[in-house]
Motif scaffolding. Structure first.
Motif, short mmCIF file in Angstrom:
data_model
loop_
_atom_site.label_atom_id
_atom_site.label_comp_id
_atom_site.label_asym_id
_atom_site.label_seq_id
_atom_site.Cartn_x
_atom_site.Cartn_y
_atom_site.Cartn_z
N ILE A 167 -16.17 10.72 -4.16
CA ILE A 167 -16.25 11.59 -3.11
C ILE A 167 -14.94 11.50 -2.27
O ILE A 167 -14.93 11.68 -1.15
CB ILE A 167 -17.42 11.64 -2.27
CG1 ILE A 167 -17.74 10.35 -1.87
CG2 ILE A 167 -18.59 12.15 -2.99
CD1 ILE A 167 -18.88 10.08 -0.92
N ASP A 168 -13.97 10.96 -2.98
CA ASP A 168 -12.60 10.57 -2.39
C ASP A 168 -11.55 11.49 -2.82
O ASP A 168 -10.29 11.01 -2.25
CB ASP A 168 -12.54 9.08 -2.31
CG ASP A 168 -12.35 8.56 -3.98
OD1 ASP A 168 -12.14 9.48 -4.61
OD2 ASP A 168 -12.53 7.50 -4.37
N ASN A 169 -11.46 12.41 -3.44
CA ASN A 169 -10.48 13.26 -3.81
C ASN A 169 -9.47 12.37 -4.65
O ASN A 169 -8.08 12.57 -4.34
CB ASN A 169 -9.86 14.05 -2.68
CG ASN A 169 -9.10 15.18 -3.05
OD1 ASN A 169 -9.43 15.83 -4.04
ND2 ASN A 169 -8.10 15.57 -2.32
N GLY A 170 -9.88 11.58 -5.38
CA GLY A 170 -8.96 10.73 -6.51
C GLY A 170 -8.54 9.60 -5.63
O GLY A 170 -7.85 8.64 -6.53
N GLY A 171 -9.11 9.22 -4.20
CA GLY A 171 -8.89 7.75 -3.99
C GLY A 171 -7.79 7.88 -2.79
O GLY A 171 -7.32 8.95 -2.48
N GLU B 51 -9.26 -0.33 -5.96
CA GLU B 51 -8.87 -0.17 -7.24
C GLU B 51 -7.42 -0.66 -7.35
O GLU B 51 -6.33 -0.04 -6.78
CB GLU B 51 -8.75 1.46 -7.32
CG GLU B 51 -8.40 1.77 -8.94
CD GLU B 51 -8.64 3.19 -9.20
OE1 GLU B 51 -9.04 3.63 -10.31
OE2 GLU B 51 -8.14 4.04 -8.31
N ARG B 52 -7.11 -1.67 -7.97
CA ARG B 52 -5.95 -2.61 -7.77
C ARG B 52 -4.65 -1.89 -8.05
O ARG B 52 -3.69 -1.76 -7.87
CB ARG B 52 -5.98 -4.00 -8.46
CG ARG B 52 -7.08 -4.82 -7.41
CD ARG B 52 -7.31 -6.32 -8.09
NE ARG B 52 -6.18 -6.91 -8.64
CZ ARG B 52 -5.86 -8.40 -8.80
NH1 ARG B 52 -7.10 -8.96 -9.33
NH2 ARG B 52 -4.84 -8.71 -9.13
N GLU B 53 -4.99 -1.40 -9.44
CA GLU B 53 -3.65 -0.71 -10.23
C GLU B 53 -3.19 0.52 -9.86
O GLU B 53 -2.15 1.09 -9.84
CB GLU B 53 -4.03 -0.62 -11.68
CG GLU B 53 -4.26 -2.08 -12.23
CD GLU B 53 -4.52 -2.06 -13.92
OE1 GLU B 53 -4.33 -0.70 -14.36
OE2 GLU B 53 -4.52 -3.15 -14.66
N SER B 54 -4.11 1.18 -8.60
CA SER B 54 -3.57 2.40 -8.15
C SER B 54 -3.28 2.12 -6.51
O SER B 54 -2.65 3.08 -5.90
CB SER B 54 -4.80 3.38 -8.31
OG SER B 54 -5.76 3.12 -7.73
N ASN B 55 -3.40 0.81 -6.13
CA ASN B 55 -3.29 0.61 -4.68
C ASN B 55 -4.16 1.68 -3.82
O ASN B 55 -3.68 2.01 -2.86
CB ASN B 55 -1.83 0.65 -4.28
CG ASN B 55 -0.93 -0.33 -5.03
OD1 ASN B 55 -1.40 -1.49 -4.65
ND2 ASN B 55 -0.04 -0.08 -5.76
N LYS B 56 -5.39 1.84 -4.30
CA LYS B 56 -6.20 2.75 -3.61
C LYS B 56 -7.79 1.82 -3.31
O LYS B 56 -7.92 1.00 -4.05
CB LYS B 56 -6.52 4.02 -4.41
CG LYS B 56 -5.30 4.73 -4.46
CD LYS B 56 -5.37 5.88 -5.14
CE LYS B 56 -4.30 6.82 -5.17
NZ LYS B 56 -4.59 8.14 -6.29
#
Length: 352
Positions: free
Chosen positions: A130-134, A113-118
């Motif tokens: 299933i990643d608690n928001g990334g 997720e490029r814009e969140s750096n995740k």
């Protein structure tokens, strides 16, 4: 330009961009067995999920790259059957099987997720997060912007570990890629820890396409405009580059990588020759008894337009894909599915 491509598709035409002009794809380009329904924005990378109970019900997971993009699931007829939660510019995606989460083996799709750096982790086939928001990646680095991702499943001493190898828009040579070990938690979520930093980089363009060969324990990635680099995928296997091939074979950018596994140790590595609208084919097992020697076997012209990502399987999916398929992204917000028999025929003709 995108409206022109959509209109052309509706009229049964295939076009590519050449600056501000349009030009036809090669007349000898192989035709897809299926073209998927279009997403709203910009398809980029697909990954094939094999249904363990019935391979004919397998699915394709693909990215739609935009600020309000997401992951899309397609059936083998190209119909969209589900969309994920909204994601901030998902770039690439890969799939692994049997990550132990809350005492249960779970198949997962991981996307950048490029814009969140995740990186984001979803269970399959339900496509639920299933990643608690990334999971943050490249923490502490000035250059983050994650793009490519490939999953490596390693079984050692009866223990199975799953790793995400993540690339970015730009980064330092020698540690361009970071490798994360995924861990399932009792509460049903997934976390990750950095276990390795590696990967040479020419500083030419970027590194986006990454692919892992689980059985051979190797990772390949495209140093765009330069070549395909090969490393050991084992985080304890050392950081020496094993091969750097395809340096003189491409028109411009080296893009999506797909591995077709004919047996546990043989098959093909297919790499998108993006500006030529072809795939370059190399021997998975190497040449002349040397697993790190790669000679171009064939160039396959395809209907895809400026293909980014691709994936392949040799499993019998039934119907149009008795020997498996190649799935490849195309401009026009679609993915193209190719019957492997069509590709194999051209490879065999080139090798005669």
């Amino acid at each position: 330009m995108r409206k022109n491509i959509i209109l052309a598709a509706a009229l049964g035409l295939t076009l590519v961009s050449c600056g501000d002009k349009l030009a036809p794809v090669r007349e000898d380009a192989i035709k897809p067995a299926v073209v998927t329904e279009a997403t709203p924005h910009d398809t980029d990378d697909p990954s094939i999920w094999i249904n363990p109970e019935d391979a004919t019900k397998s699915l394709i997971v693909g990215t739609d790259k935009d600020t309000d993009g997401g992951l899309y699931i397609y059936d083998l007829n190209g119909k969209i059957v589900k969309k994920s939660i909204t994601l901030k510019r998902p770039n690439n995606v890969d799939i692994a099987y049997g990550l132990m989460i809350g005492g249960k083996k779970t198949d997962v799709a991981v996307t950048t997720e490029r814009e969140s750096n995740k990186i984001r982790v979803f269970s399959l086939p339900d496509l639920e997060p299933i990643d608690n928001g990334g999971i943050d990646v490249f923490t502490g680095e000035a250059e983050r912007d994650p793009m490519g991702v490939a999953l490596y499943t390693q079984t050692k001493d009866s223990l199975t570990s799953i790793y995400a190898i993540v690339g970015r828009k730009s980064g330092p040579s020698g540690s361009y890629l970071w490798q994360y070990e995924l861990a399932g938690n009792d509460n049903g979520t997934v976390t990750a820890k950095v276990v390795r930093k590696f990967g040479d980089y020419s500083m030419n363009k970027e590194i986006e396409a990454i692919a892992v060969d689980d059985e051979l324990g190797m990772v390949y990635y495209c140093d765009e405009g330069k070549g395909i680099r090969k490393y050991n995928a084992d985080p304890q296997g050392g950081n020496d580059e094993l091969a750097f091939f395809g340096q003189a074979d491409f028109k411009e950018d080296h893009e999506g990588i797909a591995i077709y596994k004919a047996t546990d140790s043989t098959g093909y590595i297919l790499v998108s020759n993006q500006q030529a609208n072809t795939f370059m084919v190399y021997p998975r097992e190497g040449m002349n008894g040397n697993p790190n020697e790669y000679k171009l076997l064939a160039e396959i012209p395809t209907s895809t337009i400026e293909c980014d990502g691709a994936d392949a399987t040799s499993l019998n999916l039934g119907g149009k894909f008795p020997k498996g398929m190649l799935v490849a992204m195309s401009n026009g917000m679609t993915f193209h599915y190719y019957d492997w028999n069509t590709i194999q025929k051209l490879i065999d003709e080139n090798r005669k």
